[in-house]
Design a protein around this motif. Structure first.
Motif, PDB file in Angstrom:
ATOM      1  N   LYS A   1       0.792  -1.138   0.094  1.00  0.00           N
ATOM      2  CA  LYS A   1       0.282   0.103  -0.071  1.00  0.00           C
ATOM      3  C   LYS A   1       0.931   1.221   0.088  1.00  0.00           C
ATOM      4  CE  LYS A   1      -3.635   2.468   2.489  1.00  0.00           C
ATOM      5  NZ  LYS A   1      -4.833   2.342   3.586  1.00  0.00           N
ATOM      6  N   TYR A   2       1.983   1.173   0.840  1.00  0.00           N
ATOM      7  CA  TYR A   2       2.879   2.433   0.979  1.00  0.00           C
ATOM      8  C   TYR A   2       3.617   2.642  -0.460  1.00  0.00           C
ATOM      9  CZ  TYR A   2       7.065   5.184   1.933  1.00  0.00           C
ATOM     10  OH  TYR A   2       7.902   6.033   1.866  1.00  0.00           O
ATOM     11  N   LEU A   3       3.903   1.368  -1.007  1.00  0.00           N
ATOM     12  CA  LEU A   3       4.436   1.496  -2.699  1.00  0.00           C
ATOM     13  C   LEU A   3       3.645   2.295  -3.445  1.00  0.00           C
ATOM     14  CD1 LEU A   3       6.392  -2.010  -2.730  1.00  0.00           C
ATOM     15  CD2 LEU A   3       7.399   0.615  -2.161  1.00  0.00           C
ATOM     16  N   LYS A   4       2.384   2.414  -3.308  1.00  0.00           N
ATOM     17  CA  LYS A   4       1.555   2.988  -4.400  1.00  0.00           C
ATOM     18  C   LYS A   4       1.930   4.337  -4.698  1.00  0.00           C
ATOM     19  CE  LYS A   4      -2.501   0.049  -3.748  1.00  0.00           C
ATOM     20  NZ  LYS A   4      -4.011  -0.216  -3.060  1.00  0.00           N
ATOM     21  N   GLY A   5       2.553   5.083  -3.623  1.00  0.00           N
ATOM     22  CA  GLY A   5       3.093   6.359  -3.684  1.00  0.00           C
ATOM     23  C   GLY A   5       3.983   6.384  -4.968  1.00  0.00           C
ATOM     24  N   SER A   6       4.533   5.415  -5.263  1.00  0.00           N
ATOM     25  CA  SER A   6       5.634   5.367  -6.270  1.00  0.00           C
ATOM     26  C   SER A   6       4.896   5.781  -7.835  1.00  0.00           C
ATOM     27  CB  SER A   6       6.336   3.932  -6.496  1.00  0.00           C
ATOM     28  OG  SER A   6       5.459   3.096  -6.952  1.00  0.00           O
ATOM     29  N   LEU A   7       3.602   5.839  -7.832  1.00  0.00           N
ATOM     30  CA  LEU A   7       3.119   5.909  -8.920  1.00  0.00           C
ATOM     31  C   LEU A   7       2.898   7.605  -9.035  1.00  0.00           C
ATOM     32  CD1 LEU A   7      -0.081   3.530  -8.753  1.00  0.00           C
ATOM     33  CD2 LEU A   7       2.273   3.428  -9.930  1.00  0.00           C
TER      34      LEU A   7
ATOM     35  N   HIS B   1       9.072  19.108   4.160  1.00  0.00           N
ATOM     36  CA  HIS B   1       8.449  17.626   3.426  1.00  0.00           C
ATOM     37  C   HIS B   1       8.032  16.570   4.469  1.00  0.00           C
ATOM     38  CE1 HIS B   1      10.400  17.973  -0.558  1.00  0.00           C
ATOM     39  NE2 HIS B   1      10.505  18.787  -0.183  1.00  0.00           N
ATOM     40  N   SER B   2       7.104  16.033   4.051  1.00  0.00           N
ATOM     41  CA  SER B   2       6.524  15.238   5.197  1.00  0.00           C
ATOM     42  C   SER B   2       6.015  13.729   4.568  1.00  0.00           C
ATOM     43  CB  SER B   2       5.192  15.541   6.052  1.00  0.00           C
ATOM     44  OG  SER B   2       4.104  15.677   5.129  1.00  0.00           O
ATOM     45  N   ALA B   3       6.178  12.751   5.363  1.00  0.00           N
ATOM     46  CA  ALA B   3       5.513  11.276   4.719  1.00  0.00           C
ATOM     47  C   ALA B   3       3.968  11.348   4.724  1.00  0.00           C
ATOM     48  CB  ALA B   3       5.945  10.229   5.651  1.00  0.00           C
ATOM     49  N   GLU B   4       3.646  12.036   5.775  1.00  0.00           N
ATOM     50  CA  GLU B   4       1.893  12.378   5.652  1.00  0.00           C
ATOM     51  C   GLU B   4       1.457  12.837   4.341  1.00  0.00           C
ATOM     52  OE1 GLU B   4      -1.790  14.804   7.844  1.00  0.00           O
ATOM     53  OE2 GLU B   4       0.558  15.065   8.495  1.00  0.00           O
ATOM     54  N   ARG B   5       2.094  13.840   3.655  1.00  0.00           N
ATOM     55  CA  ARG B   5       1.851  14.583   2.601  1.00  0.00           C
ATOM     56  C   ARG B   5       1.647  13.676   1.519  1.00  0.00           C
ATOM     57  NH1 ARG B   5      -1.660  17.702   0.014  1.00  0.00           N
ATOM     58  NH2 ARG B   5      -0.844  18.602  -1.906  1.00  0.00           N
ATOM     59  N   SER B   6       2.452  12.754   1.251  1.00  0.00           N
ATOM     60  CA  SER B   6       2.977  11.715   0.123  1.00  0.00           C
ATOM     61  C   SER B   6       1.643  10.697   0.204  1.00  0.00           C
ATOM     62  CB  SER B   6       4.076  11.176   0.168  1.00  0.00           C
ATOM     63  OG  SER B   6       4.261  10.237   1.311  1.00  0.00           O
ATOM     64  N   GLN B   7       1.091  10.482   1.511  1.00  0.00           N
ATOM     65  CA  GLN B   7      -0.015   9.680   1.442  1.00  0.00           C
ATOM     66  C   GLN B   7      -1.355  10.080   0.969  1.00  0.00           C
ATOM     67  OE1 GLN B   7       0.639   6.085   2.037  1.00  0.00           O
ATOM     68  NE2 GLN B   7       2.707   7.101   1.730  1.00  0.00           N
ATOM     69  N   TYR B   8      -1.517  11.402   1.135  1.00  0.00           N
ATOM     70  CA  TYR B   8      -2.776  11.970   0.474  1.00  0.00           C
ATOM     71  C   TYR B   8      -2.998  11.626  -1.220  1.00  0.00           C
ATOM     72  CZ  TYR B   8      -3.743  14.469   4.828  1.00  0.00           C
ATOM     73  OH  TYR B   8      -4.134  14.538   6.203  1.00  0.00           O
TER      74      TYR B   8
ATOM     75  N   PHE C   1      -1.029   7.835  12.415  1.00  0.00           N
ATOM     76  CA  PHE C   1       0.226   6.843  12.067  1.00  0.00           C
ATOM     77  C   PHE C   1       1.373   7.975  11.208  1.00  0.00           C
ATOM     78  CE2 PHE C   1       2.450   4.157   9.173  1.00  0.00           C
ATOM     79  CZ  PHE C   1       3.044   3.344  10.030  1.00  0.00           C
ATOM     80  N   TRP C   2       1.039   8.327  10.391  1.00  0.00           N
ATOM     81  CA  TRP C   2       1.952   9.140   9.466  1.00  0.00           C
ATOM     82  C   TRP C   2       2.635  10.266  10.017  1.00  0.00           C
ATOM     83  CZ3 TRP C   2       4.265   6.368   5.939  1.00  0.00           C
ATOM     84  CH2 TRP C   2       3.543   5.305   5.337  1.00  0.00           C
TER      85      TRP C   2
END
Length: 276
Positions: free
Chosen positions: A92-98, A155-162, A175-176
């Protein structure tokens, strides 16, 4: 540029990014051409090799001729990239690679480079795109260079997950938000003196700007950096090995079916240059 040495031929694919390197496995394993490969990588952003037919062990050995490995990366230097959670529990996290990104904005030393090898391909989609953030900075109008010269972006990991889950639950957000944030310059001045744009899916907001101003500026710069003249799209073939300079590019995979079986083996070279 057409560079030729004893057993290394470099053929540029795009005007501003992307080269094919034609050589043999023994040359790569020997490390004799490692300096040339690294120099080409820094200038061209991404290089690829076709028809090598290498093993995981050989991929790791080639990587070690180019730099130091990230010690936590997978099993013995190989990490499996798949959107199937049966293959990778962090699918699921790797979907950010798109989405356009570079690796390591939250790290003191972002990854130097990544080696990626095609194990199994999807029938449709799954191409990988790269953009040259050195070249896109160089071509910016002077007014924009002046505007962003001293700006910093959180920069934040949270932002990328949106991008992956636009409507996250409270628990997901909590969590993020446990991951630290980091303020980085929009313009990364490298030890070489060259400058590149520092953008991507983890870029949350510009320090000192309103939310609206931040979003507009970051989107405008991303659109600039990902214009066709700065982008190379790799059409994968089985066994391809591709290397990209993580400090001077952004990248993304194009969408593909989760059940396609697409599988890549990744090896990461540890960062050598601080991001402050």
């Amino acid at each position: 540029m057409a560079l030729t040495s004893t057993k290394l031929d470099v053929v540029d694919i795009g005007e501003r990014i992307g080269s094919e390197i034609r050589t043999d496995v023994d040359t790569l394993l020997s490390g004799r051409e490692a300096a040339n490969i690294r120099a080409t990588l820094e200038q061209r952003g991404v290089v690829y090799f076709r028809g090598l037919e290498i093993s995981d062990q050989e991929q790791v050995a080639i990587a070690k001729t180019l730099g130091n490995l990230v010690q936590s990366e997978g099993e013995e230097g190989i990490y499996k990239i798949s959107l199937d959670d049966k293959v990778n529990e962090r699918a699921k996290y790797l979907k950010g690679s798109l989405f356009w990104h570079f690796d390591g904005s939250l790290q003191p030393y972002p990854n130097l480079a990544t080696l990626l090898r095609a194990i199994k391909l999807s029938d449709v989609g799954g191409e990988t795109e790269f953009c040259n953030t050195y070249a896109s900075y160089d071509d910016l109008p002077q007014a924009d260079k002046d505007l962003i010269a001293d700006l910093r972006v959180v920069h934040s990991a949270e932002r990328s997950q949106y991008y992956v889950t636009p409507e996250m639950s409270y628990d997901e957000i909590a969590f993020w938000q446990k991951s630290p944030t980091k303020a980085c310059p929009i313009v990364w001045t490298h030890q070489s003196g060259r400058k590149s744009l520092l953008l991507g899916a983890t870029a949350d907001y510009v320090v000192g700007y309103s939310v609206e101003e931040s979003r507009a500026l970051l989107a405008r710069l991303r659109d600039w950096a990902t214009q066709p003249q700065y982008v190379y799209q790799h059409q994968w073939q089985p066994g391809d090995l591709i290397i990209w300079d993580n400090t001077g590019t952004m990248h993304r995979a194009l969408p593909y079916a989760i059940d396609s079986g697409r599988l890549m083996h990744r090896t990461i070279l540890a960062g050598e240059e601080p991001l402050q």
